[in-house]
Design a protein around this motif. Structure first.
Motif, short mmCIF file in Angstrom:
data_model
loop_
_atom_site.label_atom_id
_atom_site.label_comp_id
_atom_site.label_asym_id
_atom_site.label_seq_id
_atom_site.Cartn_x
_atom_site.Cartn_y
_atom_site.Cartn_z
N VAL A 206 0.83 -1.21 0.00
CA VAL A 206 0.00 0.00 0.00
C VAL A 206 0.87 1.25 0.00
O VAL A 206 0.64 2.18 -0.79
N ILE A 207 1.88 1.28 0.87
CA ILE A 207 2.73 2.47 0.98
C ILE A 207 3.53 2.68 -0.31
O ILE A 207 3.65 3.80 -0.82
N LEU A 208 4.09 1.61 -0.84
CA LEU A 208 4.87 1.72 -2.08
C LEU A 208 3.99 2.14 -3.25
O LEU A 208 4.39 2.97 -4.07
N ALA A 209 2.76 1.59 -3.30
CA ALA A 209 1.82 1.99 -4.37
C ALA A 209 1.45 3.46 -4.23
O ALA A 209 1.37 4.19 -5.23
N TRP A 210 1.24 3.91 -2.98
CA TRP A 210 0.93 5.33 -2.74
C TRP A 210 2.06 6.21 -3.28
O TRP A 210 1.80 7.22 -3.96
N ALA A 211 3.31 5.85 -2.99
CA ALA A 211 4.45 6.65 -3.45
C ALA A 211 4.53 6.67 -4.97
O ALA A 211 4.73 7.72 -5.59
N MET A 212 4.37 5.51 -5.59
CA MET A 212 4.46 5.45 -7.06
C MET A 212 3.30 6.20 -7.71
O MET A 212 3.49 6.91 -8.69
N GLN A 213 2.09 6.05 -7.16
CA GLN A 213 0.95 6.79 -7.71
C GLN A 213 1.07 8.30 -7.48
O GLN A 213 0.49 9.09 -8.22
N GLN A 236 1.38 -3.40 -9.14
CA GLN A 236 0.09 -3.81 -9.71
C GLN A 236 -1.10 -3.33 -8.88
O GLN A 236 -2.25 -3.57 -9.24
N LEU A 237 -0.82 -2.67 -7.76
CA LEU A 237 -1.89 -2.23 -6.87
C LEU A 237 -2.34 -0.82 -7.24
O LEU A 237 -1.54 0.09 -7.35
N ASN A 238 -3.64 -0.67 -7.43
CA ASN A 238 -4.21 0.64 -7.75
C ASN A 238 -5.03 1.15 -6.58
O ASN A 238 -6.07 0.57 -6.24
N LEU A 239 -4.57 2.21 -5.96
CA LEU A 239 -5.29 2.81 -4.84
C LEU A 239 -6.32 3.83 -5.34
O LEU A 239 -6.10 4.49 -6.35
N SER A 240 -7.41 3.94 -4.61
CA SER A 240 -8.45 4.91 -4.97
C SER A 240 -8.05 6.31 -4.50
O SER A 240 -7.12 6.48 -3.70
N ALA A 241 -8.77 7.29 -5.00
CA ALA A 241 -8.52 8.68 -4.56
C ALA A 241 -8.73 8.80 -3.06
O ALA A 241 -8.00 9.52 -2.37
N GLU A 242 -9.69 8.05 -2.54
CA GLU A 242 -9.96 8.05 -1.10
C GLU A 242 -8.77 7.46 -0.33
O GLU A 242 -8.35 8.01 0.69
N ASP A 243 -8.25 6.35 -0.83
CA ASP A 243 -7.06 5.74 -0.21
C ASP A 243 -5.90 6.74 -0.17
O ASP A 243 -5.23 6.91 0.85
N MET A 244 -5.68 7.38 -1.30
CA MET A 244 -4.56 8.32 -1.43
C MET A 244 -4.73 9.48 -0.45
O MET A 244 -3.77 9.92 0.19
N ALA A 245 -5.97 9.97 -0.31
CA ALA A 245 -6.24 11.08 0.60
C ALA A 245 -6.03 10.66 2.06
O ALA A 245 -5.50 11.43 2.87
N GLU A 246 -6.42 9.44 2.38
CA GLU A 246 -6.23 8.94 3.75
C GLU A 246 -4.74 8.88 4.10
O GLU A 246 -4.34 9.25 5.20
N ILE A 247 -3.94 8.41 3.16
CA ILE A 247 -2.50 8.31 3.41
C ILE A 247 -1.88 9.72 3.48
O ILE A 247 -1.04 10.00 4.33
N ALA A 248 -2.35 10.61 2.60
CA ALA A 248 -1.84 11.99 2.62
C ALA A 248 -2.11 12.66 3.97
O ALA A 248 -1.33 13.50 4.42
N SER A 249 -3.16 12.25 4.65
CA SER A 249 -3.53 12.85 5.93
C SER A 249 -2.56 12.47 7.06
O SER A 249 -2.63 13.04 8.15
N LEU A 250 -1.67 11.51 6.80
CA LEU A 250 -0.74 11.04 7.83
C LEU A 250 0.49 11.93 7.98
O LEU A 250 1.31 11.72 8.88
N GLU A 251 0.64 12.92 7.11
CA GLU A 251 1.79 13.83 7.19
C GLU A 251 1.94 14.42 8.58
O GLU A 251 0.99 14.97 9.15
N CYS A 252 3.15 14.28 9.15
CA CYS A 252 3.39 14.86 10.48
C CYS A 252 4.85 15.33 10.63
O CYS A 252 5.35 15.48 11.74
N SER A 253 5.51 15.55 9.49
CA SER A 253 6.90 16.05 9.47
C SER A 253 7.84 15.20 10.32
O SER A 253 8.72 15.72 11.00
N ASP A 254 7.63 13.90 10.30
CA ASP A 254 8.44 12.98 11.10
C ASP A 254 9.67 12.53 10.31
O ASP A 254 9.66 11.52 9.63
N ARG A 255 10.73 13.33 10.43
CA ARG A 255 11.97 13.02 9.71
C ARG A 255 12.81 12.05 10.53
O ARG A 255 13.06 12.27 11.72
N LEU A 256 13.27 10.98 9.89
CA LEU A 256 14.04 9.95 10.58
C LEU A 256 15.53 10.01 10.26
O LEU A 256 16.34 9.47 11.01
#
Length: 267
Positions: A206-213, A236-256
Motif C-alpha cells: 500500500v505504501i509503495l503503491a501510494w508513493a508510485m501513484q 500492480q496495486l491501484n489505490l483509490s482517490a480516497e485511499d490516497m487522501a487517507e495516506i496523505a492525511s498522515l503527514e506529520c513532518s516525522d523526519r528519521l
C-alpha cells in the motif's frame, strides 16, 4: 520519468547479506539496484550481478558520491573506483549523496564534475540526494535543470516533503523516495493496515503503491525473498482517490534521517 519507478535499495546491507538480497531480487525480476560509496557494498553487488548472468544493458544501477569525494580532484577517480567494484564500465545514474557540509566544496564544483563524468561515459544520468530547495536551485544554476535526473530524498506517509516535491516538479526533476516505509513504522499504522485489508494487500504494498501513484520512484530493500517478491507486486496495486487522501492525511513532518554535521537546513 527518466529513471525507473521501482528498484532495490541496499542501505545497511553488506557481505553475504547484500549478495543474497541482490541475487534473490534479480532472480525475481528486479532490474534496478541502488547503492552508494558509503554503503561499502559495491563490490559485493558487483559479484551478485556478475554471478546472475543478466546482461548489463538490462540493468539500471545507481551509485552515490560520498562527501569525502566531492572535490574536482576526487569525484571522477572515486566514481571510476566504484565502477571497478561494481564490475561495470558505467552506471546508469550517479548522485551526490549529501551536499558538502558547510559548503566546503561548492555545489557548482561537484555538479560540474558530475557533468564531466557523464561526458566521459562513466554514468548515463546524474542527480542529487538530500538536497533542499536552495541546494537544488544552486545545482540548477550550475548545470541546468535538464541535466538533473532526480533528487533522492527521505519521503514517507509521515514526511511527505511537499515543498521540495513541488519545486522539483516545477523544474521537471523527478523524485526518488527513500525510507518510504519509515523504518517499518508506517507498516503498523492503522489507516494503512485498513487500506491493505480492503485491497487484500500488505501494508508495504500500500505504501509503495501510494508513493508510485504520487509520481515518485521507490527503492525498498529487504533481506527476505518473500518480502522482495511481495514488494514487487506493489506495482500492480491501484489505490483509490480516497485511499490516497487517507495516506496523505498522515503527514506529520516525522523526519528519521538527519545526521548531525551532514544534514542541511531542511525546508
Amino acid at each position: 520519468m527518466s529513471i525507473p519507478v521501482f528498484g532495490l535499495g541496499t542501505f545497511r546491507l553488506q557481505n553475504e547479506v547484500v549478495i543474497d538480497s541482490v541475487s534473490n531480487a534479480l532472480d525475481l525480476g528486479y532490474r534496478v539496484i541502488d547503492t552508494a560509496q558509503i554503503y561499502e557494498n559495491e563490490a559485493d553487488i558487483g559479484t551478485a550481478i556478475s554471478q546472475s548472468g543478466i546482461k548489463r544493458e538490462e540493468l539500471f544501477i545507481t551509485t552515490k558520491i560520498w562527501i569525502a569525494n566531492l572535490s574536482k580532484e576526487k569525484l571522477i577517480p572515486s566514481l571510476q573506483d566504484s565502477l571497478k567494484k561494481l564490475k561495470t564500465s558505467y552506471v546508469d545514474l550517479t548522485l551526490i549523496h549529501w551536499p558538502s557540509p558547510n559548503n566546503e566544496v561548492s555545489v557548482a564544483e561537484y555538479m560540474a564534475e558530475l557533468v564531466k563524468a557523464k561526458e566521459l561515459g562513466l554514468t548515463r544520468q546524474i542527480g542529487v540526494s538530500n538536497f533542499t530547495i536552495a541546494l537544488m536551485q544552486s545545482a540548477i544554476d550550475a548545470i541546468g535543470a535538464k541535466n538533473i535526473a532526480t533528487n533522492q530524498i527521505e519521503l514517507s506517509p509521515y514526511l511527505q516533503n511537499k515543498q521540495v516535491v513541488e519545486f522539483a516538479k516545477k523544474h521537471n526533476i523527478s523524485i526518488t523516495s527513500y525510507m518510504t516505509l519509515a523504518y517499518g513504522k508506517a507498516l503498523q499504522d492503522e489507516i494503512i493496515k485498513n487500506i491493505a485489508v480492503r485491497h487484500k494487500a500488505t501494508p508495504a504494498q500500500v505504501i509503495l503503491a501510494w508513493a508510485m501513484q504520487s509520481g515518485y520512484a521507490v527503492i525498498p530493500s529487504s533481506t527476505k525473498r518473500e518480502n522482495l517478491a511481495s514488494n514487487l507486486l506493489a506495482q500492480q496495486l491501484n489505490l483509490s482517490a480516497e485511499d490516497m487522501a487517507e495516506i496523505a492525511s498522515l503527514e506529520c513532518s516525522d523526519r528519521l534521517v538527519s545526521p548531525e554535521g551532514l544534514a542541511p537546513d531542511w525546508d
